[in-house]
Write a protein that holds these residues in place. Structure first.
Motif, PDB file in Angstrom:
ATOM      1  N   GLN A   1       0.807  -1.223   0.000  1.00 37.65           N
ATOM      2  CA  GLN A   1       0.000   0.000   0.000  1.00 37.65           C
ATOM      3  C   GLN A   1       0.840   1.271   0.000  1.00 37.65           C
ATOM      4  O   GLN A   1       0.376   2.323  -0.442  1.00 37.65           O
ATOM      5  CB  GLN A   1      -0.908   0.018   1.236  1.00 37.65           C
ATOM      6  N   VAL A   2       2.043   1.187   0.514  1.00 31.14           N
ATOM      7  CA  VAL A   2       2.847   2.417   0.619  1.00 31.14           C
ATOM      8  C   VAL A   2       4.014   2.461  -0.367  1.00 31.14           C
ATOM      9  O   VAL A   2       4.675   3.487  -0.494  1.00 31.14           O
ATOM     10  CB  VAL A   2       3.395   2.610   2.057  1.00 31.14           C
TER      11      VAL A   2
ATOM     12  N   TYR B   1       4.735   3.052  -3.553  1.00 30.05           N
ATOM     13  CA  TYR B   1       4.128   3.579  -4.774  1.00 30.05           C
ATOM     14  C   TYR B   1       4.988   3.344  -6.013  1.00 30.05           C
ATOM     15  O   TYR B   1       4.490   3.301  -7.131  1.00 30.05           O
ATOM     16  CB  TYR B   1       3.887   5.088  -4.628  1.00 30.05           C
TER      17      TYR B   1
ATOM     18  N   MET C   1       4.478   6.126   7.014  1.00 30.59           N
ATOM     19  CA  MET C   1       3.116   5.702   6.687  1.00 30.59           C
ATOM     20  C   MET C   1       2.942   4.218   7.010  1.00 30.59           C
ATOM     21  O   MET C   1       1.928   3.788   7.568  1.00 30.59           O
ATOM     22  CB  MET C   1       2.833   5.939   5.194  1.00 30.59           C
TER      23      MET C   1
ATOM     24  N   LEU D   1       0.331   2.279   9.570  1.00 38.34           N
ATOM     25  CA  LEU D   1      -0.547   1.175   9.175  1.00 38.34           C
ATOM     26  C   LEU D   1      -0.286  -0.072  10.030  1.00 38.34           C
ATOM     27  O   LEU D   1      -1.211  -0.800  10.383  1.00 38.34           O
ATOM     28  CB  LEU D   1      -0.340   0.838   7.685  1.00 38.34           C
TER      29      LEU D   1
ATOM     30  N   GLN E   1      -2.071   0.185  13.255  1.00 36.18           N
ATOM     31  CA  GLN E   1      -3.510  -0.053  13.098  1.00 36.18           C
ATOM     32  C   GLN E   1      -3.806  -1.542  12.888  1.00 36.18           C
ATOM     33  O   GLN E   1      -4.745  -2.099  13.450  1.00 36.18           O
ATOM     34  CB  GLN E   1      -4.053   0.768  11.917  1.00 36.18           C
TER      35      GLN E   1
ATOM     36  N   MET F   1      -1.406   9.126   2.878  1.00 32.04           N
ATOM     37  CA  MET F   1      -1.809   7.776   3.294  1.00 32.04           C
ATOM     38  C   MET F   1      -2.793   7.180   2.299  1.00 32.04           C
ATOM     39  O   MET F   1      -3.584   7.903   1.691  1.00 32.04           O
ATOM     40  CB  MET F   1      -2.459   7.824   4.681  1.00 32.04           C
ATOM     41  N   PRO F   2      -2.779   5.840   2.133  1.00 27.36           N
ATOM     42  CA  PRO F   2      -3.738   5.206   1.224  1.00 27.36           C
ATOM     43  C   PRO F   2      -5.164   5.597   1.602  1.00 27.36           C
ATOM     44  O   PRO F   2      -5.505   5.687   2.780  1.00 27.36           O
ATOM     45  CB  PRO F   2      -3.493   3.712   1.458  1.00 27.36           C
TER      46      PRO F   2
ATOM     47  N   HIS G   1      -8.024   4.140   1.495  1.00 22.66           N
ATOM     48  CA  HIS G   1      -8.895   3.213   2.203  1.00 22.66           C
ATOM     49  C   HIS G   1      -8.440   2.967   3.644  1.00 22.66           C
ATOM     50  O   HIS G   1      -9.143   2.346   4.413  1.00 22.66           O
ATOM     51  CB  HIS G   1      -8.972   1.877   1.449  1.00 22.66           C
ATOM     52  N   ALA G   2      -7.245   3.462   3.973  1.00 20.96           N
ATOM     53  CA  ALA G   2      -6.755   3.233   5.335  1.00 20.96           C
ATOM     54  C   ALA G   2      -7.455   4.187   6.298  1.00 20.96           C
ATOM     55  O   ALA G   2      -7.819   5.302   5.922  1.00 20.96           O
ATOM     56  CB  ALA G   2      -5.248   3.484   5.387  1.00 20.96           C
ATOM     57  N   PRO G   3      -7.643   3.760   7.553  1.00 22.44           N
ATOM     58  CA  PRO G   3      -8.227   4.683   8.536  1.00 22.44           C
ATOM     59  C   PRO G   3      -7.348   5.919   8.665  1.00 22.44           C
ATOM     60  O   PRO G   3      -6.126   5.809   8.568  1.00 22.44           O
ATOM     61  CB  PRO G   3      -8.214   3.866   9.835  1.00 22.44           C
TER      62      PRO G   3
END
Lengths: 90, 335
Positions: A20-21, A23, A50, A54, A57, B36-37, B39-41
């Protein structure tokens, strides 16, 4: 050398977060335990922060106090093991 | 075997959260949060800010010195900008100066310091800058125009007069920064008025090899007392990446005006100091194709020549003359 046995249970989910990070990941590149954040994945400092957000989370861990150690980790596999040890309370 | 060239890092910071206000970090965190992406919180901005700040706990520079040793960096210029006029700051510029003086005392011979004092502190700030130079031996002035002033504003002239009298260089930030500050005062061409008015002062465009590069290189080519550094190069916005970008910059005939800078600890999560210097020097790297005198000047010689004579670590007259000759050779040999 990283082996399957060395890999933490957190590795598959961590790879998903890295995707996701990262890119600027080259097309077709498959992230693995041995992937290096800078040389292989081209992550900037911003992307790594970033990623850590994540990770907090996803895994419910707090990384704030571990930033100096995290900065020194070079690969996805090292990071997965580090997260595993945090979750295990080691 | 050809020995590695000497390296003096011309642009570095003490990674101490005491010297950089919380508001500065908060702005950087805001930019990260926007990336930040989707869809991420949404990230907790305060937490993100704290994570950034947690990388700035090397108050005595012990970690930095270890990293310098790994990278064979002989000396480093620590830049201490003054944000206390625009942010609530834990440390005043006096506190910042004292901390940097303590770092120099702890690591003798490893650090030069360019101290920042916001010009709007007036006579008091100006007097303190001069006192710090005299008492601590600081070697230059750091100014931060995004705090809201042009680098050629007359409010800075008293500080420049001190620099002229004492042979000190001035390093000024150029280009974007934390979004809580002003960008329209950060263009390299804004130094022109001051560079003309103070021909005896050498001005270094921080990040000039990375931000507004066309302006910066023209200023360097046509103003004898304007230089640029390449700090920030790992994050340059260039289609071919930083290696191709720097190779292009080094082919412009201004290598005698270019200074290596790491901007540590800004990129400490991407490249440590050893990776930065190795990446520049490796086969196929942007420095590999340059004549040896040009490499030596970019990595150490030019910033050393801009420091006041007392700081140029035993440089004999003969050695200084050789350096001048090298500079001329570089100018005539550049590709």
């Amino acid at each position: 050398m990283t082996t399957i046995q060395d890999n933490a249970a957190e590795l598959p989910a961590l790879i998903g977060l890295v995707q996701q990070v990262a890119y600027d990941l080259p097309a077709g590149y498959a992230i693995s335990a041995g992937s290096r954040f800078v040389e292989d994945l081209g992550l900037e400092s911003v992307n790594r922060l970033m990623l850590m957000t994540l990770v907090e989370q996803e895994f419910g861990v707090s990384l704030e106090q571990h930033m100096p150690a995290l900065i020194e980790l070079q690969t996805v596999g090292d990071t997965a093991r580090f997260i595993g040890s945090l979750r295990a309370g080691r | 075997m050809v020995p590695l060239p000497r390296v003096i890092d011309g642009h570095c910071h003490l990674a101490s959260s005491r010297c950089i206000p919380h508001g500065f970090f908060l702005g950087v965190a805001q930019n990260i949060a926007r990336k930040m992406p989707r869809h991420a919180p949404p990230p907790d901005l305060d937490k993100l800010t704290r994570m950034l700040i947690s990388q700035y706990e090397d108050h005595d520079a012990d970690k930095l010195v270890a990293k310098m040793d790994e990278a064979s960096i002989e000396r480093t210029v620590l830049l201490a900008p003054d944000f206390s006029h625009v942010f609530d700051a834990q440390y005043s510029y006096e506190d910042v100066a004292r901390q940097h003086a303590a770092v120099r005392a702890r690591h003798p011979g490893r650090f030069h310091v360019f101290l920042g004092v916001d010009p709007r502190w007036g006579r008091q700030g100006c007097d303190y800058f001069e006192k710090a130079v005299d008492e601590y031996g600081f070697e230059g002035l750091k100014i931060y125009p995004p705090c809201g002033y042009s680098p050629s504003d007359a409010v800075l002239f008293p500080l420049y007069e001190i620099c002229a009298a004492k042979g000190l260089p001035v390093l000024l930030h150029t280009g974007p920064t934390t979004p809580t500050l002003q960008f329209d005062t950060a263009a390299p061409s804004l130094i022109d008025g001051a560079a003309r008015r103070f021909p005896a002062v050498n001005f270094i465009l921080a990040h000039g090899g990375v931000n507004f590069v066309e302006q910066a290189k023209l200023m360097c080519n046509y103003r004898p007392n304007v230089y640029l550094d390449i700090s920030g190069f790992p994050a340059v916005m260039a289609p071919g990446g930083w290696r191709a970008h720097l190779a292009d910059l080094f082919a412009q005939g201004i290598n005698h005006k270019i200074i290596f800078g790491s901007d540590w600890p800004v990129f400490s999560m991407k490249d440590d100091l050893k990776a930065m210097t190795a990446g520049l020097l490796e086969e196929g790297g942007p420095l590999a194709r340059l004549p040896r005198p040009a490499v030596e000047a970019i990595l150490a010689g030019t910033i050393e020549s801009l420091l006041p004579a007392r700081a140029q670590h035993p440089v004999s007259t003969a050695k200084a003359a050789r350096h001048e000759t090298n500079a001329r050779e570089i100018a005539s040999n550049e590709c």
